[in-house]
Motif scaffolding. Structure first.
Motif, PDB file in Angstrom:
ATOM      1  N   MET A   1      -4.246 -42.928 -68.155  1.00  0.00           N
ATOM      2  CA  MET A   1      -4.572 -41.706 -68.510  1.00  0.00           C
ATOM      3  C   MET A   1      -4.199 -40.767 -67.236  1.00  0.00           C
ATOM      4  O   MET A   1      -3.831 -39.676 -67.288  1.00  0.00           O
ATOM      5  N   ARG A   2      -4.260 -41.368 -66.071  1.00  0.00           N
ATOM      6  CA  ARG A   2      -3.952 -40.501 -64.611  1.00  0.00           C
ATOM      7  C   ARG A   2      -2.424 -40.081 -64.877  1.00  0.00           C
ATOM      8  O   ARG A   2      -2.167 -38.788 -64.750  1.00  0.00           O
ATOM      9  N   GLU A   3      -1.461 -40.811 -65.365  1.00  0.00           N
ATOM     10  CA  GLU A   3      -0.069 -40.573 -65.221  1.00  0.00           C
ATOM     11  C   GLU A   3      -0.059 -39.357 -66.459  1.00  0.00           C
ATOM     12  O   GLU A   3       0.700 -38.510 -66.212  1.00  0.00           O
ATOM     13  N   LEU A  18      -6.529 -31.235 -68.347  1.00  0.00           N
ATOM     14  CA  LEU A  18      -7.933 -31.249 -68.004  1.00  0.00           C
ATOM     15  C   LEU A  18      -8.773 -32.555 -68.937  1.00  0.00           C
ATOM     16  O   LEU A  18      -9.543 -32.997 -68.294  1.00  0.00           O
ATOM     17  N   LYS A  19      -8.606 -32.205 -70.261  1.00  0.00           N
ATOM     18  CA  LYS A  19      -9.037 -33.204 -71.195  1.00  0.00           C
ATOM     19  C   LYS A  19      -9.022 -34.758 -70.504  1.00  0.00           C
ATOM     20  O   LYS A  19      -9.704 -35.523 -70.535  1.00  0.00           O
ATOM     21  N   LEU A  20      -7.686 -35.104 -70.117  1.00  0.00           N
ATOM     22  CA  LEU A  20      -7.049 -36.318 -69.730  1.00  0.00           C
ATOM     23  C   LEU A  20      -7.681 -36.777 -68.476  1.00  0.00           C
ATOM     24  O   LEU A  20      -8.285 -37.906 -68.227  1.00  0.00           O
ATOM     25  N   ALA A  21      -8.009 -35.665 -67.705  1.00  0.00           N
ATOM     26  CA  ALA A  21      -8.268 -35.905 -66.373  1.00  0.00           C
ATOM     27  C   ALA A  21      -9.769 -36.145 -66.258  1.00  0.00           C
ATOM     28  O   ALA A  21     -10.363 -37.047 -65.890  1.00  0.00           O
ATOM     29  N   GLN A  28     -12.045 -44.253 -63.942  1.00  0.00           N
ATOM     30  CA  GLN A  28     -11.555 -44.572 -62.604  1.00  0.00           C
ATOM     31  C   GLN A  28     -11.951 -43.403 -61.600  1.00  0.00           C
ATOM     32  O   GLN A  28     -11.917 -42.513 -61.816  1.00  0.00           O
ATOM     33  N   ARG A  29     -12.413 -43.974 -60.576  1.00  0.00           N
ATOM     34  CA  ARG A  29     -12.892 -42.988 -59.391  1.00  0.00           C
ATOM     35  C   ARG A  29     -12.063 -43.160 -58.266  1.00  0.00           C
ATOM     36  O   ARG A  29     -12.827 -43.323 -57.312  1.00  0.00           O
ATOM     37  N   GLU A  30     -10.711 -43.277 -58.089  1.00  0.00           N
ATOM     38  CA  GLU A  30     -10.183 -43.476 -56.959  1.00  0.00           C
ATOM     39  C   GLU A  30      -9.718 -42.095 -56.236  1.00  0.00           C
ATOM     40  O   GLU A  30      -9.887 -41.001 -57.123  1.00  0.00           O
ATOM     41  N   ALA A  32      -7.069 -40.852 -55.811  1.00  0.00           N
ATOM     42  CA  ALA A  32      -5.989 -39.870 -56.823  1.00  0.00           C
ATOM     43  C   ALA A  32      -6.536 -39.452 -57.841  1.00  0.00           C
ATOM     44  O   ALA A  32      -6.187 -38.338 -58.382  1.00  0.00           O
ATOM     45  N   ASP A  33      -7.604 -40.018 -58.416  1.00  0.00           N
ATOM     46  CA  ASP A  33      -8.355 -39.516 -59.886  1.00  0.00           C
ATOM     47  C   ASP A  33      -9.280 -38.160 -59.133  1.00  0.00           C
ATOM     48  O   ASP A  33      -9.203 -37.345 -60.086  1.00  0.00           O
ATOM     49  N   ILE A  34      -9.863 -38.390 -58.262  1.00  0.00           N
ATOM     50  CA  ILE A  34     -10.529 -37.322 -58.021  1.00  0.00           C
ATOM     51  C   ILE A  34      -9.780 -35.777 -57.711  1.00  0.00           C
ATOM     52  O   ILE A  34     -10.010 -34.701 -57.994  1.00  0.00           O
ATOM     53  N   VAL A  35      -8.514 -35.946 -56.995  1.00  0.00           N
ATOM     54  CA  VAL A  35      -7.645 -35.050 -56.657  1.00  0.00           C
ATOM     55  C   VAL A  35      -6.913 -34.659 -57.949  1.00  0.00           C
ATOM     56  O   VAL A  35      -7.002 -33.430 -58.198  1.00  0.00           O
ATOM     57  N   LEU A  36      -6.829 -35.389 -59.025  1.00  0.00           N
ATOM     58  CA  LEU A  36      -6.118 -34.974 -60.345  1.00  0.00           C
ATOM     59  C   LEU A  36      -7.168 -34.084 -60.925  1.00  0.00           C
ATOM     60  O   LEU A  36      -6.985 -33.029 -61.758  1.00  0.00           O
ATOM     61  N   TYR A  37      -8.423 -34.701 -61.122  1.00  0.00           N
ATOM     62  CA  TYR A  37      -9.644 -33.911 -61.645  1.00  0.00           C
ATOM     63  C   TYR A  37      -9.888 -32.772 -61.199  1.00  0.00           C
ATOM     64  O   TYR A  37      -9.904 -31.558 -61.685  1.00  0.00           O
ATOM     65  N   ALA A  38      -9.871 -32.560 -59.810  1.00  0.00           N
ATOM     66  CA  ALA A  38     -10.334 -31.358 -59.236  1.00  0.00           C
ATOM     67  C   ALA A  38      -8.870 -30.336 -59.489  1.00  0.00           C
ATOM     68  O   ALA A  38      -9.103 -29.210 -59.712  1.00  0.00           O
TER      69      ALA A  38
END
Length: 115
Positions: A1-3, A18-21, A28-30, A32-38
């Motif tokens: 999903m991150r990709e 945003l929905k995918l993030a 996942q909470r790595e 890269a995931d928080i940066v993507l979500y933010a």
């Protein structure tokens, strides 16, 4: 999903990103995931999601100065890692320039001077 979320951001499909993030963040909470979500939250101007990211940072004492700065400013850098590297290089250059003697053994040349 991150990709998929990253691709959606690149394609300027902010709502999909945003929905995918958000979905990715549930699994996942790595870093890269928080940066993507933010990034997706800030680009979508989703105050609810921005608050979720801020709360996670506060609860876990997660440290990412560039991300925290961008959250405070309400913007996101297109390349957080590039920006952090640039700031480190600028800081290092400033220390070198202020140093009375250079003991590193490196030779430097003014870029305006010919070789």
């Amino acid at each position: 999903m991150r990709e998929q979320a990253s691709y959606a951001l690149l394609a300027n499909q902010i709502d999909d990103a945003l929905k995918l993030a958000q979905e990715n963040w549930q699994q996942q909470r790595e870093t890269a995931d928080i940066v993507l979500y933010a990034t997706a939250a800030l680009k979508a101007n989703s105050k609810k999601d921005i608050e979720i990211v801020r709360q996670f940072i506060a609860d876990t004492q997660f440290e990412y100065p560039a991300l925290e700065r961008d959250l405070r400013l309400g913007k996101i850098s297109d390349c957080l890692h590039c920006q952090a590297t640039h700031e480190q290089n600028a800081s290092q250059m400033a220390r070198t320039a202020n140093s009375p003697t250079d003991t590193s053994g490196e030779q430097t040349q003014n870029k305006d001077e010919s070789l």
